[in-house]
Scaffold this motif. Structure first.
Motif, PDB file in Angstrom:
ATOM      1  N   GLN A 194       0.836  -1.217   0.000  1.00  0.00           N
ATOM      2  CA  GLN A 194       0.000   0.000   0.000  1.00  0.00           C
ATOM      3  C   GLN A 194       0.864   1.258   0.000  1.00  0.00           C
ATOM      4  OE1 GLN A 194      -2.875   0.302   3.165  1.00  0.00           O
ATOM      5  NE2 GLN A 194      -4.169  -1.280   2.261  1.00  0.00           N
ATOM      6  N   LYS A 204       1.234   4.093  -3.062  1.00  0.00           N
ATOM      7  CA  LYS A 204       1.047   5.521  -2.804  1.00  0.00           C
ATOM      8  C   LYS A 204       2.276   6.304  -3.274  1.00  0.00           C
ATOM      9  CE  LYS A 204      -0.617   8.433   1.012  1.00  0.00           C
ATOM     10  NZ  LYS A 204       0.476   9.398   1.132  1.00  0.00           N
ATOM     11  N   GLU A 247       2.744   8.945  -6.655  1.00  0.00           N
ATOM     12  CA  GLU A 247       3.053  10.358  -6.432  1.00  0.00           C
ATOM     13  C   GLU A 247       4.348  10.824  -7.090  1.00  0.00           C
ATOM     14  OE1 GLU A 247       0.697  10.460  -2.168  1.00  0.00           O
ATOM     15  OE2 GLU A 247       2.780  11.109  -2.237  1.00  0.00           O
TER      16      GLU A 247
END
Lengths: 105, 105
Positions: free
Chosen positions: A23, A27, A31
């Motif tokens: 996870q 993320k 980004e």
């Protein structure tokens, strides 16, 4: 030249919550601009012997070696790498310019 | 479920003409309908220690496990596998449903 690929094959240590790590990775890679695309998978089919205990594949794509270098030096990548390294039992890394032979019709 | 990936990481034996084997592989995989896409690459960047002597990556994509099973059983794949196995010093295989996290903008 085609895209540059960064392949990571890993086996996590026992007791590690793999979902949390992935996870965080998802993320992070979403980004960071330099990462063109990212996919991963958990082995479901190969025989234990043939995968040598490895369980997870992470495949990152970069548009250029400059982008790849920028990614490696990115503070958030450096930070994540440290915690990732602590969670894995073994790892295999390969970097290669992708030769695309066949694409979906 | 997403596409099914078949990842092969290999190191060839010394003296093997790798280009010929890859040419044959490209031809084969282009022709077999069940293979949705195929790309490969030769490691250029990773440190010897991190790639554990492996040099080549082959990544095949299938639309379904049925297509993958059909590919494995395909006579031309079976035939090629035999000669491929004879040419490699070591190999790592992982099969996984691809989780696509990021695609090119």
């Amino acid at each position: 030249m085609g895209d540059l690929k960064h392949l990571v094959v890993a086996k996590f240590k026992e007791g590690v919550v793999v979902e949390e790590i992935i996870q965080e990775m998802e993320k992070l890679l979403k980004e960071i601009e330099a990462v063109k695309s990212f996919e991963w998978g958990q082995d479901t089919g190969s025989e234990e012997m043939l995968r040598q205990g490895f369980t997870h594949v992470f495949l990152l794509t970069f548009r250029s070696s400059e982008d790849f270098t920028a990614f490696l030096a990115h503070p958030r990548h450096v930070e994540f790498s440290a915690s990732f390294s602590a969670a894995i039992e073994k790892i295999l890394l390969l970097d290669y310019p992708a030769v695309v032979v066949k694409t979906p019709a």
